[in-house]
Design an enzyme around this catalytic site. Sequence first.
Site, PDB file in Angstrom:
ATOM      1  CG  LEU A  90      -1.966  -1.028   1.401  1.00 22.22           C
ATOM      2  CD1 LEU A  90      -2.804  -0.705   2.619  1.00 22.22           C
ATOM      3  CD2 LEU A  90      -2.831  -1.116   0.170  1.00 22.22           C
ATOM      4  CG  ASP A  91       2.756   2.894  -3.078  1.00 16.50           C
ATOM      5  OD1 ASP A  91       3.719   2.539  -2.368  1.00 16.50           O
ATOM      6  OD2 ASP A  91       2.616   2.545  -4.266  1.00 16.50           O
TER       7      ASP A  91
END
Length: 257
Positions: free
Chosen positions: A129-130
Amino acid sequence: MLQKRIIPLLFLSENKIVKTEKFKNISYVGDPLNILKIFNEKEVDEIILLDISKRKKNYKLQVELLKQFASECFMPITYGGGINSLADAELILNMGFEKICLTHVALSNPKLIQEISDNFGKQSVVVKLDLKKNLFRKLKVYDYLNNKFINEDINHYIKKIISLGAGELVINFVDNEGTRAGLYDADLLKIDLNIEIPIIISGGVNSHQNIKDLFKSRIDAVALGSLLVYFGIHKAVLINYPNKDEKKELTEFLFKE
């Protein structure tokens, strides 16, 4: 309690290892196989290799290079980049990679998480997850390829990918990435770390003390880029990794009563 891990996070672009800053300003670091040999000698815990070439048009998996990389790697290795189907995942795992890392496709086709998990086991599925702050300084899940934020609560999204079969989670702080500005507890406050799968944190870690401080929280590993490939303010390339004594010093407090 499992021992905490320190993981080199390498970006592959075409046939080069590169580094970015906040996903911009791509800089050449070195030859992938030479860097792998150095990390082999330093006996790293494991490696995450992410191919960012998909940012360019007509992207194709670099099959021959990846076969070489997997065959010469002495430690567990996770690969991400350009995996869009179960067949892609099978190809990578059959090369000898231990885990698949899904980023953009986890947003665009979350069912692929479940397909890979059902066929190869959840231990083989890593979701990255960015996270990035929007104009209102609110931390959101960020889709880099489409340059947009995902309008969903971070913790709700994490629960969803776990329910689909993710076996490990990489949380990357885009605003810190490549800056060596430090990653601290304040960055983690919006995330519920009390989940049932291992958590890897990445983005801006700047020192051994920073690593040690992060390990006091409920995370299982740190993934490091700039800290392990650069030295000094001028960013001279110097591949490094904590030696055995340094690693013990970073983690030994975890085993005290």
